[in-house]
Write a protein that holds these residues in place. Structure first.
Motif, mmCIF file in Angstrom:
data_model
loop_
_atom_site.group_PDB
_atom_site.id
_atom_site.type_symbol
_atom_site.label_atom_id
_atom_site.label_comp_id
_atom_site.label_asym_id
_atom_site.label_seq_id
_atom_site.Cartn_x
_atom_site.Cartn_y
_atom_site.Cartn_z
ATOM 1 N N GLU A 26 7.946 10.477 -33.356
ATOM 2 C CA GLU A 26 6.894 9.718 -34.048
ATOM 3 C C GLU A 26 7.273 8.255 -34.208
ATOM 4 O O GLU A 26 6.423 7.381 -34.181
ATOM 5 N N PHE A 29 5.985 5.472 -32.027
ATOM 6 C CA PHE A 29 4.584 5.037 -32.058
ATOM 7 C C PHE A 29 4.359 4.021 -33.169
ATOM 8 O O PHE A 29 5.146 3.903 -34.107
ATOM 9 N N THR A 30 3.219 3.338 -33.060
ATOM 10 C CA THR A 30 2.951 2.207 -33.935
ATOM 11 C C THR A 30 2.662 2.568 -35.383
ATOM 12 O O THR A 30 2.889 1.781 -36.277
ATOM 13 N N TRP A 31 2.162 3.799 -35.608
ATOM 14 C CA TRP A 31 1.688 4.108 -36.967
ATOM 15 C C TRP A 31 2.763 4.018 -38.023
ATOM 16 O O TRP A 31 2.470 3.970 -39.204
ATOM 17 N N CYS A 37 -3.409 5.301 -36.408
ATOM 18 C CA CYS A 37 -3.091 5.359 -34.977
ATOM 19 C C CYS A 37 -4.344 5.503 -34.130
ATOM 20 O O CYS A 37 -5.450 5.697 -34.646
ATOM 21 N N GLU A 42 -2.121 3.402 -27.982
ATOM 22 C CA GLU A 42 -0.735 3.685 -27.581
ATOM 23 C C GLU A 42 -0.582 3.774 -26.065
ATOM 24 O O GLU A 42 0.405 3.317 -25.506
ATOM 25 N N TRP A 196 -8.983 2.449 -36.061
ATOM 26 C CA TRP A 196 -7.713 2.994 -36.542
ATOM 27 C C TRP A 196 -7.956 4.281 -37.292
ATOM 28 O O TRP A 196 -8.816 4.354 -38.163
ATOM 29 N N LYS A 199 -3.775 10.419 -38.219
ATOM 30 C CA LYS A 199 -3.262 11.141 -37.050
ATOM 31 C C LYS A 199 -3.923 12.494 -36.833
ATOM 32 O O LYS A 199 -3.993 12.986 -35.720
#
Ligand code: WTA
Length: 565
Positions: A26, A29-31, A37, A42, A196, A199
């Protein structure tokens, strides 16, 4: 020349299995910073931000078209599409279905839809009217993206929820029929747009078949990206320097999860080949794009094998590093054929639409055990359990089960929470496959426990075929099973009884087969029809496929205490 092996992305499987936690993946990733996310961000936008904007993300060819798309180009096209959808009133959570031939527009529509938080519903181009209608109706799709040819199979008058149909490749559209041209949609500007999301928010619905009832809408979330990324990295062993071709159609889970998300999340360019199966075209595609990693299915390998090795020898396939296989059991014979023909291994991996991504695999980091599916992905616990969900011993045949949750696991079955609940027994996800585990922890596939048919790696629900068969004027009752086939794994066989006034003939059988092909789907067509005076039924009138299957395979019929006579 044989391509020398390079170190796999996962170097120490056993260690990863002992220590890996999904939280580790995880973090990539950007979150982690924003808490929100989006898989499209991504897979595409972030690659642009990281300096790969001008790298090729997609190579497409089909005999007529021959195109390349950079990450930036896909970003821009999908921004346009996303803005076009917004202009039609599409919002987060709305269903947008895609019913197109395998072309770049398929991906643009997927990316554009998911970018704005709408849910993409990929459909297989071979679906006929009934299959299309069932899916659009159940999902209450708001928008459909299709082509002029495929539009003929969309029963608009029966789909009141379907507000707009975007048509790719038409000079003119009929607005009275809710149509809008793809080129109109693509006039919108390409400035960045991303919704946005949390998840667990929905990302796509793949309809798949079970043993009873209509196809089930398997709903996957954005969080599945973590799983797809790890499968891409460890199971498919993809690197940015690879060129990857997954032949599966995006209408099936393999075509999206393993065909677009896994590679793009790993920054690996994707090859897409339009048109139908053809050995020459396939080898030509491998050679032309210098494919290094190739993903296909056992039926295709058997068809290539049948076409002869000489064809393969005409092409330079020396860039291949390894081959991947999923969807059906991979016989050791095919692994040997792969070695002899291409000089590279074929790695099997097991999963389902419902699992979102690969679960058990022969990893490039492990020695292949031919005939076995391999070992579980680090982070996922797999077991063989009995019918009440108690783990069984080594070498005992039972239900292949997985401990929930894991990132790719479906969120629900659309519109059908009770079907979703049916998957779980005593805290285990029950796959419906039977298997056993050997002393060394490798899993071996045995078969389906339910009546689901696997033909050419494609799932066919017997109920759908039976329902279609009894719509034919000559057919009174129908029972459908899968029977073993040397090339296709299984083929669909229908046992039928005829209505009064109809008599068995080859012509009639042919007509019935075509009826299913033209109204449901080519791959669901029975290849064998057997006419009977009556079919084995329970006292409540349910046709006992199990008895038909036992007769077919010459095995004991099991408990027949509920049979009618
Ligand atoms: C079968 C396809 C043997 C299995 C990715 C499963 C396999 C069903 C394998 C899911 C394999 C998939 N060996 N059988 N490596 N991979 N299957 O949903 O019966 O189209 O339950 O997903 O395919 O099919 P689905």
């Amino acid at each position: 020349m044989i391509n020398m092996a390079i170190a796999p992305n996962l170097e120490n499987y056993e260690q990863a299995r002992a220590t890996f936690k999904w939280e580790e993946a995880e973090k990539e990733f950007t979150w982690n910073k924003s808490g929100k996310c989006n898989i499209v961000y991504e897979a595409i936008d972030r690659k642009c931000e990281q300096g790969a904007a001008n790298d090729i993300a997609l190579y497409y060819s089909d005999g007529d078209r021959d195109e390349q798309y950079t990450y930036e180009k896909l970003q821009k096209l999908s921004n346009r599409f996303a803005r076009g959808l917004k202009s039609l009133g599409v919002a987060k959570g709305d269903r947008v279905f895609i019913f197109l031939p395998r072309t770049p527009e398929y991906y643009v529509a997927m990316l554009g839809t998911i970018r704005i938080g709408a849910i993409a519903g990929p459909l297989f181009e071979a679906f006929m009217e009934k299959a299309v209608k069932d899916r659009l109706e159940d999902s209450e799709a708001k928008v459909l993206v299709t082509s002029p040819e495929l539009l003929e199979r969309v029963p608009l008058h029966e789909l009141p929820e379907l507000k707009r149909v975007i048509i790719v490749g038409a000079d003119e559209v009929d607005e009275g029929k809710r149509q809008v041209a793809y080129q109109e949609i693509m006039r919108h500007d390409s400035t960045p747009i991303v919704e946005w999301l949390d998840k667990e928010d929905a990302m796509m619905i793949h309809y798949t078949s079970g043993s009873t009832g209509k196809p089930k809408g398997v709903l996957l979330s954005h969080y599945a990206m973590v799983h797809m990324y790890i499968s891409g990295k460890w199971v498919y062993d993809l690197k940015p320097t690879d060129i990857y071709w997954c032949v599966a159609d995006p209408g099936w889970i393999t075509g999206t999860s393993a065909g677009m998300w896994a590679p793009w999340l790993n920054g690996t360019p994707v090859v897409m080949r339009g048109g139908r199966f053809n050995p020459e075209h396939w080898y030509e595609t491998l050679a032309k794009h210098k494919v290094t990693v190739w993903f296909s299915a056992p039926t295709a390998f058997r068809m290539l094998m049948a076409a002869g090795t000489e064809i393969a020898k005409k092409y330079d396939l020396s860039n291949l590093r390894h081959i991947l296989s999923a969807g059906e059991p991979l016989n050791p014979e095919l692994i040997k054929w792969g070695m002899d023909t291409f000089g590279v291994p074929i790695y099997d991996n097991w999963w389902m639409t419902e699992t979102g991504s690969s679960v058990i695999a022969n990893f490039p980091a492990l020695e292949i055990r031919p005939g076995s599916m391999g070992k579980p992905i680090p982070g996922i616990e797999v077991e063989i359990v009995n019918n009440i969900g108690t783990p069984m011993g080594t070498n005992e045949l039972g239900n292949l089960a997985i401990k929930p949750p894991w990132p790719g696991l479906m969120k629900t079955i659309w519109n059908n929470p009770s079907k979703y609940a049916d998957y779980f027994v005593n805290g285990w996800y029950i796959s419906g496959d039977s298997a056993y585990k050997d002393e060394d922890g490798y899993y071996w596939f045995e078969g389906r426990i339910d009546d689901v048919i696997n033909t050419m790696g494609e799932r066919v629900g017997p109920f759908e075929v039976e329902s279609k068969l009894v719509e034919h004027p000559a057919v009174a009752e129908a029972g459908v099973i899968g029977v073993p086939d040397p090339v296709r794994g299984e083929v669909v066989k229908a046992y039928i009884t005829l209505r009064q006034g109809f008599h068995e003939s080859d012509e009639l059988k042919e007509d019935i087969m075509n009826f299913v092909r033209e109204r449901l789907a080519a791959h669901a067509r029975p290849r064998i029809i057997e006419v009977r005076n009556k079919l084995p039924k329970t006292r409540s009138g349910k046709i006992m496929r199990r008895v038909l299957k036992a007769k077919e395979l010459n095995i004991p019929t099991g408990d027949v205490s509920t049979i009618d006579d």
